[in-house]
Write a protein that holds these residues in place. Sequence first.
Motif, PDB file in Angstrom:
ATOM      1  N   TYR A   1      -5.083 -11.084 -23.329  1.00 10.64           N
ATOM      2  CA  TYR A   1      -3.984 -10.419 -22.627  1.00 10.64           C
ATOM      3  C   TYR A   1      -4.361 -10.186 -21.168  1.00 10.64           C
ATOM      4  CZ  TYR A   1      -0.131  -9.078 -25.744  1.00 10.64           C
ATOM      5  OH  TYR A   1       1.000  -9.081 -26.521  1.00 10.64           O
ATOM      6  N   THR A   2      -3.391 -10.355 -20.289  1.00 14.81           N
ATOM      7  CA  THR A   2      -3.586 -10.009 -18.879  1.00 14.81           C
ATOM      8  C   THR A   2      -3.305  -8.521 -18.697  1.00 14.81           C
ATOM      9  OG1 THR A   2      -1.276 -10.418 -18.284  1.00 14.81           O
ATOM     10  CG2 THR A   2      -2.775 -12.318 -18.218  1.00 14.81           C
ATOM     11  N   VAL A   3      -3.675  -7.974 -17.546  1.00 11.07           N
ATOM     12  CA  VAL A   3      -3.413  -6.553 -17.315  1.00 11.07           C
ATOM     13  C   VAL A   3      -1.914  -6.274 -17.286  1.00 11.07           C
ATOM     14  CG1 VAL A   3      -5.568  -5.999 -16.143  1.00 11.07           C
ATOM     15  CG2 VAL A   3      -3.644  -6.832 -14.812  1.00 11.07           C
ATOM     16  N   GLU A   4      -1.122  -7.234 -16.850  1.00 16.33           N
ATOM     17  CA  GLU A   4       0.334  -7.046 -16.853  1.00 16.33           C
ATOM     18  C   GLU A   4       0.841  -6.954 -18.284  1.00 16.33           C
ATOM     19  OE1 GLU A   4       2.414  -9.886 -14.493  1.00 16.33           O
ATOM     20  OE2 GLU A   4       1.589  -9.160 -12.594  1.00 16.33           O
ATOM     21  N   GLN A   5       0.320  -7.787 -19.167  1.00 18.10           N
ATOM     22  CA  GLN A   5       0.725  -7.730 -20.568  1.00 18.10           C
ATOM     23  C   GLN A   5       0.249  -6.436 -21.215  1.00 18.10           C
ATOM     24  OE1 GLN A   5      -1.086 -11.620 -21.565  1.00 18.10           O
ATOM     25  NE2 GLN A   5       0.912 -12.247 -22.360  1.00 18.10           N
ATOM     26  N   ILE A   6      -0.946  -6.008 -20.864  1.00 16.83           N
ATOM     27  CA  ILE A   6      -1.476  -4.744 -21.397  1.00 16.83           C
ATOM     28  C   ILE A   6      -0.596  -3.580 -20.950  1.00 16.83           C
ATOM     29  CG2 ILE A   6      -3.406  -3.113 -21.296  1.00 16.83           C
ATOM     30  CD1 ILE A   6      -5.260  -5.573 -20.972  1.00 16.83           C
ATOM     31  N   ALA A   7      -0.256  -3.560 -19.670  1.00 13.50           N
ATOM     32  CA  ALA A   7       0.573  -2.483 -19.126  1.00 13.50           C
ATOM     33  C   ALA A   7       1.942  -2.444 -19.803  1.00 13.50           C
ATOM     34  CB  ALA A   7       0.742  -2.666 -17.619  1.00 13.50           C
ATOM     35  N   ALA A   8       2.514  -3.615 -20.036  1.00 13.33           N
ATOM     36  CA  ALA A   8       3.830  -3.695 -20.679  1.00 13.33           C
ATOM     37  C   ALA A   8       3.763  -3.197 -22.122  1.00 13.33           C
ATOM     38  CB  ALA A   8       4.342  -5.127 -20.643  1.00 13.33           C
ATOM     39  N   ARG A   9       2.711  -3.569 -22.849  1.00 14.22           N
ATOM     40  CA  ARG A   9       2.579  -3.135 -24.240  1.00 14.22           C
ATOM     41  C   ARG A   9       2.377  -1.632 -24.325  1.00 14.22           C
ATOM     42  NH1 ARG A   9      -0.179  -6.109 -29.294  1.00 14.22           N
ATOM     43  NH2 ARG A   9       1.752  -7.236 -28.937  1.00 14.22           N
ATOM     44  N   LEU A  10       1.582  -1.075 -23.445  1.00 15.71           N
ATOM     45  CA  LEU A  10       1.350   0.366 -23.451  1.00 15.71           C
ATOM     46  C   LEU A  10       2.637   1.136 -23.167  1.00 15.71           C
ATOM     47  CD1 LEU A  10      -2.056   0.452 -21.539  1.00 15.71           C
ATOM     48  CD2 LEU A  10      -1.703   1.008 -23.952  1.00 15.71           C
ATOM     49  N   GLU A  11       3.411   0.646 -22.197  1.00 12.10           N
ATOM     50  CA  GLU A  11       4.687   1.301 -21.886  1.00 12.10           C
ATOM     51  C   GLU A  11       5.633   1.222 -23.075  1.00 12.10           C
ATOM     52  OE1 GLU A  11       7.190   1.384 -17.911  1.00 12.10           O
ATOM     53  OE2 GLU A  11       7.666  -0.446 -19.028  1.00 12.10           O
ATOM     54  N   GLN A  12       5.633   0.080 -23.748  1.00  9.76           N
ATOM     55  CA  GLN A  12       6.491  -0.097 -24.927  1.00  9.76           C
ATOM     56  C   GLN A  12       6.114   0.889 -26.027  1.00  9.76           C
ATOM     57  OE1 GLN A  12       5.935  -3.832 -27.011  1.00  9.76           O
ATOM     58  NE2 GLN A  12       8.084  -3.946 -27.568  1.00  9.76           N
ATOM     59  N   LYS A  13       4.835   1.227 -26.103  1.00 13.03           N
ATOM     60  CA  LYS A  13       4.354   2.158 -27.120  1.00 13.03           C
ATOM     61  C   LYS A  13       4.508   3.622 -26.702  1.00 13.03           C
ATOM     62  CE  LYS A  13       2.486  -0.187 -30.620  1.00 13.03           C
ATOM     63  NZ  LYS A  13       2.666   0.168 -32.049  1.00 13.03           N
ATOM     64  N   GLY A  14       5.038   3.844 -25.496  1.00 15.32           N
ATOM     65  CA  GLY A  14       5.206   5.212 -25.023  1.00 15.32           C
ATOM     66  C   GLY A  14       3.957   5.795 -24.397  1.00 15.32           C
ATOM     67  N   LEU A  15       3.063   4.914 -23.942  1.00 15.84           N
ATOM     68  CA  LEU A  15       1.825   5.359 -23.318  1.00 15.84           C
ATOM     69  C   LEU A  15       1.861   5.060 -21.820  1.00 15.84           C
ATOM     70  CD1 LEU A  15      -0.620   4.122 -26.090  1.00 15.84           C
ATOM     71  CD2 LEU A  15      -0.367   6.502 -25.371  1.00 15.84           C
ATOM     72  N   GLY A  16       2.549   5.884 -21.080  1.00 13.15           N
ATOM     73  CA  GLY A  16       2.601   5.747 -19.632  1.00 13.15           C
ATOM     74  C   GLY A  16       3.602   4.725 -19.134  1.00 13.15           C
ATOM     75  N   LYS A  17       3.545   4.480 -17.829  1.00 13.98           N
ATOM     76  CA  LYS A  17       4.454   3.554 -17.159  1.00 13.98           C
ATOM     77  C   LYS A  17       3.684   2.339 -16.661  1.00 13.98           C
ATOM     78  CE  LYS A  17       8.099   6.171 -17.568  1.00 13.98           C
ATOM     79  NZ  LYS A  17       9.226   5.755 -18.433  1.00 13.98           N
ATOM     80  N   LYS A  18       4.313   1.194 -16.753  1.00 13.29           N
ATOM     81  CA  LYS A  18       3.663  -0.060 -16.364  1.00 13.29           C
ATOM     82  C   LYS A  18       3.238  -0.034 -14.902  1.00 13.29           C
ATOM     83  CE  LYS A  18       4.413  -5.061 -16.057  1.00 13.29           C
ATOM     84  NZ  LYS A  18       5.324  -6.195 -16.346  1.00 13.29           N
ATOM     85  N   ASP A  19       4.129   0.362 -14.016  1.00 14.78           N
ATOM     86  CA  ASP A  19       3.825   0.357 -12.582  1.00 14.78           C
ATOM     87  C   ASP A  19       2.665   1.290 -12.251  1.00 14.78           C
ATOM     88  OD1 ASP A  19       5.819  -1.473 -12.190  1.00 14.78           O
ATOM     89  OD2 ASP A  19       7.300  -0.035 -11.454  1.00 14.78           O
ATOM     90  N   THR A  20       2.653   2.465 -12.871  1.00 13.35           N
ATOM     91  CA  THR A  20       1.570   3.420 -12.638  1.00 13.35           C
ATOM     92  C   THR A  20       0.246   2.868 -13.141  1.00 13.35           C
ATOM     93  OG1 THR A  20       3.154   5.234 -12.919  1.00 13.35           O
ATOM     94  CG2 THR A  20       0.822   5.810 -13.014  1.00 13.35           C
ATOM     95  N   PHE A  21       0.296   2.218 -14.293  1.00  8.53           N
ATOM     96  CA  PHE A  21      -0.912   1.625 -14.874  1.00  8.53           C
ATOM     97  C   PHE A  21      -1.491   0.562 -13.942  1.00  8.53           C
ATOM     98  CE2 PHE A  21      -3.222  -1.373 -17.532  1.00  8.53           C
ATOM     99  CZ  PHE A  21      -3.938  -0.548 -18.384  1.00  8.53           C
ATOM    100  N   LEU A  22      -0.636  -0.332 -13.434  1.00 11.09           N
ATOM    101  CA  LEU A  22      -1.102  -1.407 -12.565  1.00 11.09           C
ATOM    102  C   LEU A  22      -1.656  -0.853 -11.248  1.00 11.09           C
ATOM    103  CD1 LEU A  22       1.703  -4.079 -13.163  1.00 11.09           C
ATOM    104  CD2 LEU A  22      -0.628  -4.040 -14.087  1.00 11.09           C
TER     105      LEU A  22
END
Length: 346
Positions: free
Chosen positions: A121-142
């Motif tokens: 997984y790339t960091v973009e994919q990781i960020a998207a999956r975490l946001e989907q699970k309700g763990l933060g926001k993708k943009d903030t993560f990146l």
Amino acid sequence: MRKIMKIAFGILLLFVLGVGGVAYYIWNGLQPVAAEKGQKKIVEIPPSSSLNKIGNILEDNKLIKDARLFSLYAKINGKGTDIKAGKYQLTTGQSIDELLKKMSDGDVYKDTITVTIPEGYTVEQIAARLEQKGLGKKDTFLKEVNSGVFPQEIVKSIPADKRIKYRLEGYLFPDTYEFKKGTTEHQIIERMLERFEDVWKTEWDGQLKQHNLTRHQAVTLASIVEREVRSDDERSKVAGVYFNRLAQQMPLQADATVQYLFGKQKERVMHSDLKQDSPYNTYKVKGLPPGPIASPGEAALQAVTKADKHKFLFYVTKKDGTGQHYFAATYQEHLKNIDKSKTNEK
């Protein structure tokens, strides 16, 4: 006689009404609470709680109407000793049987979220999956990936190269994690970096010196192997191909590095894609890209530290559904393998 009969009838009527009233009181007291129906409530049953105490907890939270009737009902139905301590998410409007079943089954409430990050997984994919699970926001993560301050030693080994697309790409270890709800993006990243350091073996550093590779370069190469190879028993072999190419100053020509430029997986890399100007395009640039293109798993990292020694410089997928490759030491052999691959495709 008539007077006696009237008195007797009156007594009987009072008795029936009394029994009926008690029966109605019990029946009504055992009915679900309707006033706040549908509200979710978190209640905690302490260890060694008596039925009376459990009933009072449920009544205080407006999950039942009468604690005494609840205790009596639980005893009669043999559930009095089955209730397990713990935290439960219960809903107003549930029947007493439903409440008892949940607590007897020990179906406790988890205030955590489990998420699996696959290898590659790339960091973009990781960020998207975490946001989907309700763990933060993708943009903030990146943003944290690129500018957050982290104490892990592995972060210090990442070069300050402006060509790197995402600073921590490749270092967020792929695994299954359990995070508490409300965990921040920074805390998630720190946990994944710590997992990377847990997996990294100190002897790998010594093995990398034999190849004149830094740790960052090794993680970069491992990320390419991770994205290029599906067959477990071919990772070290493919890593050996790349080492041979690096030794002869040949471009790596890894399709996975070109795919990285698009931010999402294309079904097939076209010849026009190979002309993209980017330090990650290993068809145009010799050597390794400036940084990893994904998160390699332990097997890919180990494949790089223990790469096979052979004379192969080329490989092409067999296209027979196995995910394996044909390997060649010369370009002429490689062309023949490409023809075999096309035959399998048909």
